[in-house]
Motif scaffolding. Structure first.
Motif, PDB file in Angstrom:
ATOM      1  N   SER A 163      14.212  45.553  -7.188  1.00 22.03           N
ATOM      2  CA  SER A 163      13.623  45.066  -7.975  1.00 22.03           C
ATOM      3  C   SER A 163      13.374  45.794  -8.573  1.00 22.03           C
ATOM      4  O   SER A 163      13.914  47.546  -8.791  1.00 22.03           O
ATOM      5  CB  SER A 163      12.164  44.698  -6.882  1.00 22.03           C
ATOM      6  OG  SER A 163      11.476  45.572  -6.717  1.00 22.03           O
ATOM      7  N   PRO A 164      13.080  45.717 -10.561  1.00 19.09           N
ATOM      8  CA  PRO A 164      12.088  46.160 -10.929  1.00 19.09           C
ATOM      9  C   PRO A 164      11.350  47.328 -10.581  1.00 19.09           C
ATOM     10  O   PRO A 164      11.508  48.481 -11.102  1.00 19.09           O
ATOM     11  CB  PRO A 164      11.584  45.043 -12.533  1.00 19.09           C
ATOM     12  CG  PRO A 164      11.808  43.496 -11.968  1.00 19.09           C
ATOM     13  CD  PRO A 164      12.696  43.911 -10.526  1.00 19.09           C
ATOM     14  N   LEU A 165      10.558  46.746  -9.998  1.00 15.95           N
ATOM     15  CA  LEU A 165       9.118  48.131  -9.210  1.00 15.95           C
ATOM     16  C   LEU A 165      10.397  48.802  -8.724  1.00 15.95           C
ATOM     17  O   LEU A 165       9.748  50.015  -8.822  1.00 15.95           O
ATOM     18  CB  LEU A 165       8.502  47.388  -8.889  1.00 15.95           C
ATOM     19  CG  LEU A 165       6.881  48.221  -7.968  1.00 15.95           C
ATOM     20  CD1 LEU A 165       6.354  48.987  -9.349  1.00 15.95           C
ATOM     21  CD2 LEU A 165       5.972  47.211  -7.404  1.00 15.95           C
ATOM     22  N   ARG A 166      10.823  48.393  -7.676  1.00 14.42           N
ATOM     23  CA  ARG A 166      11.831  49.592  -6.872  1.00 14.42           C
ATOM     24  C   ARG A 166      11.961  51.152  -7.345  1.00 14.42           C
ATOM     25  O   ARG A 166      12.728  51.287  -6.705  1.00 14.42           O
ATOM     26  CB  ARG A 166      12.063  48.630  -5.410  1.00 14.42           C
ATOM     27  CG  ARG A 166      11.960  48.213  -4.653  1.00 14.42           C
ATOM     28  CD  ARG A 166      11.964  47.402  -2.915  1.00 14.42           C
ATOM     29  NE  ARG A 166      12.974  48.796  -2.454  1.00 14.42           N
ATOM     30  CZ  ARG A 166      14.246  49.112  -2.469  1.00 14.42           C
ATOM     31  NH1 ARG A 166      14.882  47.514  -1.521  1.00 14.42           N
ATOM     32  NH2 ARG A 166      14.722  49.322  -1.164  1.00 14.42           N
ATOM     33  N   ALA A 167      13.235  49.820  -8.580  1.00 10.14           N
ATOM     34  CA  ALA A 167      13.519  50.453  -9.416  1.00 10.14           C
ATOM     35  C   ALA A 167      12.875  51.283  -9.994  1.00 10.14           C
ATOM     36  O   ALA A 167      13.552  52.512 -10.568  1.00 10.14           O
ATOM     37  CB  ALA A 167      14.632  50.018 -10.411  1.00 10.14           C
ATOM     38  N   GLY A 168      12.354  51.141 -10.847  1.00  8.05           N
ATOM     39  CA  GLY A 168      11.254  52.047 -11.246  1.00  8.05           C
ATOM     40  C   GLY A 168      10.838  53.493 -10.543  1.00  8.05           C
ATOM     41  O   GLY A 168      10.840  54.574 -10.922  1.00  8.05           O
ATOM     42  N   LEU A 169      10.186  52.955  -9.384  1.00  6.43           N
ATOM     43  CA  LEU A 169       9.823  54.573  -8.714  1.00  6.43           C
ATOM     44  C   LEU A 169      10.964  55.120  -8.153  1.00  6.43           C
ATOM     45  O   LEU A 169      10.152  56.269  -8.046  1.00  6.43           O
ATOM     46  CB  LEU A 169       8.758  53.242  -7.068  1.00  6.43           C
ATOM     47  CG  LEU A 169       8.029  52.675  -7.352  1.00  6.43           C
ATOM     48  CD1 LEU A 169       7.749  51.745  -5.802  1.00  6.43           C
ATOM     49  CD2 LEU A 169       6.991  53.395  -7.803  1.00  6.43           C
ATOM     50  N   TRP A 170      11.894  54.449  -8.126  1.00  6.98           N
ATOM     51  CA  TRP A 170      13.718  55.722  -7.378  1.00  6.98           C
ATOM     52  C   TRP A 170      13.919  56.850  -8.712  1.00  6.98           C
ATOM     53  O   TRP A 170      14.418  57.502  -8.699  1.00  6.98           O
ATOM     54  CB  TRP A 170      13.986  54.683  -7.312  1.00  6.98           C
ATOM     55  CG  TRP A 170      14.100  54.251  -5.944  1.00  6.98           C
ATOM     56  CD1 TRP A 170      14.145  53.147  -5.059  1.00  6.98           C
ATOM     57  CD2 TRP A 170      14.826  55.508  -5.135  1.00  6.98           C
ATOM     58  NE1 TRP A 170      14.387  53.283  -3.571  1.00  6.98           N
ATOM     59  CE2 TRP A 170      14.659  54.438  -3.073  1.00  6.98           C
ATOM     60  CE3 TRP A 170      15.313  56.442  -4.350  1.00  6.98           C
ATOM     61  CZ2 TRP A 170      14.754  54.834  -1.906  1.00  6.98           C
ATOM     62  CZ3 TRP A 170      14.987  57.168  -3.124  1.00  6.98           C
ATOM     63  CH2 TRP A 170      14.553  56.481  -2.097  1.00  6.98           C
ATOM     64  N   THR A 171      13.435  55.916 -10.002  1.00  7.73           N
ATOM     65  CA  THR A 171      13.352  57.029 -11.230  1.00  7.73           C
ATOM     66  C   THR A 171      12.318  57.974 -10.938  1.00  7.73           C
ATOM     67  O   THR A 171      12.041  58.805 -12.070  1.00  7.73           O
ATOM     68  CB  THR A 171      13.739  56.087 -12.411  1.00  7.73           C
ATOM     69  OG1 THR A 171      12.165  54.683 -12.850  1.00  7.73           O
ATOM     70  CG2 THR A 171      14.891  54.970 -12.708  1.00  7.73           C
ATOM     71  N   LEU A 172      11.200  57.631 -10.520  1.00  8.57           N
ATOM     72  CA  LEU A 172       9.788  57.765 -10.531  1.00  8.57           C
ATOM     73  C   LEU A 172       9.707  60.296 -10.858  1.00  8.57           C
ATOM     74  O   LEU A 172       9.752  60.718 -11.530  1.00  8.57           O
ATOM     75  CB  LEU A 172       8.482  57.886 -10.164  1.00  8.57           C
ATOM     76  CG  LEU A 172       7.470  58.564 -10.318  1.00  8.57           C
ATOM     77  CD1 LEU A 172       7.142  58.082 -11.734  1.00  8.57           C
ATOM     78  CD2 LEU A 172       6.382  57.780  -9.140  1.00  8.57           C
ATOM     79  N   PRO A 173      10.999  60.165  -9.672  1.00  2.86           N
ATOM     80  CA  PRO A 173      10.527  62.236  -9.782  1.00  2.86           C
ATOM     81  C   PRO A 173      11.862  62.790 -10.077  1.00  2.86           C
ATOM     82  O   PRO A 173      11.619  63.494 -10.863  1.00  2.86           O
ATOM     83  CB  PRO A 173      11.829  62.336  -7.967  1.00  2.86           C
ATOM     84  CG  PRO A 173      11.476  60.265  -7.159  1.00  2.86           C
ATOM     85  CD  PRO A 173      11.180  59.110  -9.071  1.00  2.86           C
ATOM     86  N   GLY A 174      13.278  61.967 -11.048  1.00  3.02           N
ATOM     87  CA  GLY A 174      13.419  62.293 -11.901  1.00  3.02           C
ATOM     88  C   GLY A 174      12.258  62.592 -13.421  1.00  3.02           C
ATOM     89  O   GLY A 174      12.518  63.206 -14.027  1.00  3.02           O
ATOM     90  N   MET A 175      11.442  61.501 -13.648  1.00  2.00           N
ATOM     91  CA  MET A 175      11.011  61.423 -14.465  1.00  2.00           C
ATOM     92  C   MET A 175       9.811  62.186 -14.596  1.00  2.00           C
ATOM     93  O   MET A 175       9.151  63.324 -15.479  1.00  2.00           O
ATOM     94  CB  MET A 175       9.730  60.131 -15.540  1.00  2.00           C
ATOM     95  CG  MET A 175      10.921  58.679 -15.293  1.00  2.00           C
ATOM     96  SD  MET A 175      12.357  59.113 -16.680  1.00  2.00           S
ATOM     97  CE  MET A 175      12.930  57.555 -16.628  1.00  2.00           C
ATOM     98  N   LEU A 176       9.591  62.729 -13.406  1.00  2.00           N
ATOM     99  CA  LEU A 176       8.546  63.589 -12.982  1.00  2.00           C
ATOM    100  C   LEU A 176       8.533  65.108 -13.042  1.00  2.00           C
ATOM    101  O   LEU A 176       8.482  66.029 -13.551  1.00  2.00           O
ATOM    102  CB  LEU A 176       7.922  64.145 -11.416  1.00  2.00           C
ATOM    103  CG  LEU A 176       6.748  62.298 -11.923  1.00  2.00           C
ATOM    104  CD1 LEU A 176       6.658  62.264 -10.042  1.00  2.00           C
ATOM    105  CD2 LEU A 176       5.695  62.685 -12.465  1.00  2.00           C
TER     106      LEU A 176
END
Length: 519
Positions: A302-315
């Motif tokens: 889902s969009p939210l789960r996809a966003g959460l999985w990219t969060l480590p990279g963004m941080l």
């Protein structure tokens, strides 16, 4: 040789810096949100593969073409004034984008966003340079400013994913409105005005037109080739674009007040650092373009789960932007930049085989984002430090042009390569039961996923397998090409910016020669 003491920034300047990070935060957020929104926009508005690429990168090409003239305009009318006027126009353009009803309208409003966004970035970066004259403070201030992009990148997938769970795709573009309102309230209070009193000439709009025409014509030709269009037309467009680009450069040489100060490029530190800024952003934009589609359309998140999985990279990107200045206490900036480029190249090389499952792909993104943001923050500092103070607006405009051009070209060129690989693989592998009209719908991965929802279960499973395998193969191939490009850039920086005894004096003489007017 004596060095004059420069004044240190006080409380007002640091509050001003916090205010100036708002546009950077917003544009960083907009960048990642757009990639997250693409599958939803594609499902609702049904753009073709070429239209999809234009939706993503028309913003970058327009902003890249307008950053230098807007930087020059800010030098003349006042950088804060341009920033405040631009914030109003950017908010209006964001609202228009949010309520677009066709692919053509999205492309047009994204172009308008690029035009108005070009008023924000050079103004913020050049104001930071003018507010922080001390070298150490300036390096930290630029790191904080660039970190705002990373924070925006990190927040984008989470904020955008949450909004897409509850609202339509256009709602994410309305996030610009409160940020621009905050800038309008605080800007006049804590950000000082600055203009270049010697910049009195008019902005050469002919040069602006030549620059824009050159970039867009070349990219049009590349996309025609990737989409299987007329090769003759594509080659003609590329040749015309190159010829127009040559005319642009010739014009800059004899203009008394050029749009692009070519003398800056005679400074080795400036030109090589600019390359070190553009290349990593090119690769990061390309990889993120594939990554968001991979997570949602290949793995089915889902969009939210996809966003959460990219969060480590963004941080990791936030950490990288702050680590860059810290590493320069032990190593020289060129050494840190070379190491960062090498690490990013290695992570992309791993991606060639890692893009088969979720965790390895996310880990690749984490390492790449960490390395690229180290390079990004230090490259900005090297570019601005290589330019004289009176050319800060032009230098920041060139740096931001490189930034946006790198991002736009990354999506346009790497996206075109991936699209060409995908189209060829899908055309050869689709089941014979799929009609010609349905095969055209499957020209993009989003189209194939949408088509599968209307087919019988067995046929839908075959279409999904073929299209997802084709997309993954295109992503892997592109990652390998990007890894080689980054490795080449690392080698260039390591050789060209390597410090030797006597380099400082030689650099000063070279810079002085570069500043002398051509005869």
């Amino acid at each position: 040789m004596t060095t004059e003491a420069v004044p240190k920034a006080g409380v007002r300047e640091w509050i001003g810096l916090a205010t100036l990070t708002a546009p950077a935060l917003l544009i960083g957020l907009d960048f990642t949100v757009l990639h997250l929104v693409l599958p939803h926009l594609a499902t609702e508005l049904r753009p073709s593969s070429v239209e999809t690429l234009w939706i993503v990168d028309i913003y970058g090409f327009v902003i890249a073409g307008m950053l230098v003239p807007m930087g020059a305009l800010g030098d003349r009318i006042g950088r804060r004034k341009l920033l405040l006027v631009g914030s109003v126009l950017f908010a209006l353009a964001s609202a228009l984008t949010a309520y677009s009803t066709s692919p053509e309208m999205v492309i047009a409003t994204r172009a308008l966003l690029g035009l108005t966004g070009a008023t924000l970035l050079p103004s913020t970066l050049s104001l930071v340079t003018n507010m922080f004259l001390d070298e150490n403070q300036r390096r930290l201030a630029i790191a904080v400013w660039s970190t705002a992009f990373s924070v925006g990148n990190a927040a984008g997938p989470v904020v955008g994913g949450a909004m897409l769970e509850h609202f339509w795709w256009g709602s994410v573009f309305l996030l610009a409105l409160p940020v621009m309102a905050l800038l309008l309230v605080l800007g006049p209070i804590v950000v000082p005005e600055y203009r270049d009193t010697e910049a009195t000439g008019k902005i050469d709009m002919t040069s602006v037109g030549l620059l824009m025409a050159s970039m867009i014509t070349i990219v049009y030709g590349i996309k025609e080739i990737a989409s299987g269009g007329s090769v003759l037309l594509a080659v003609a467009a590329i040749l015309v674009g190159l010829a127009v680009g040559f005319l642009f450069l010739r014009r800059q040489r004899w203009l008394p007040d050029p749009l692009l100060d070519l003398a800056l490029f005679a400074r080795r530190r400036f030109s090589v650092s600019l390359g070190a800024l553009v290349m990593p952003l090119f690769t990061l934009a390309a990889f993120q373009f594939f990554l968001m589609q991979y997570l949602q359309l290949v793995l089915g998140l889902s969009p939210l789960r996809a966003g959460l999985w990219t969060l480590p990279g963004m941080l990791a990107g936030v950490v990288g932007a702050l680590l860059g200045p810290a590493f320069t206490k032990v190593f020289t900036p060129p050494q840190v930049i070379t190491a960062g480029l090498s690490l990013a190249a290695g992570s992309l090389a791993v991606a060639v085989w890692a893009v088969q499952s979720l965790v390895p792909t996310v880990l690749t993104f984490v390492v790449m984002n960490l390395a690229i943001n180290i390079v990004w923050a230090l490259s900005y500092d090297q570019i601005l430090g290589a330019a004289p103070p009176e050319r800060a607006g032009t230098a920041s405009g060139v740096a931001e042009t490189g930034n946006e051009l790198g991002i736009a070209l990354g999506v346009a060129l790497a996206g075109s390569l991936g699209a060409a690989v995908y189209s060829a693989a899908v055309a050869d592998s689709l089941p014979s039961e799929v009609s010609e009209q349905d095969a055209q719908t499957a020209d993009t991965l989003a189209g194939a996923v949408s088509l599968a929802e209307q087919l019988p279960a067995d046929l839908a499973a075959k279409v999904l397998d073929v299209s997802r395998d084709a997309f993954t193969y295109g992503m892997q191939l592109t990652s390998g090409v990007l890894a080689l490009m980054l490795a080449g850039m690392a080698l260039l920086v390591g050789l060209m910016l390597r410090e030797r005894p006597g380099d400082e004096d030689a650099a000063e003489k070279s810079d002085a020669a570069a500043d002398e007017p051509a005869h």
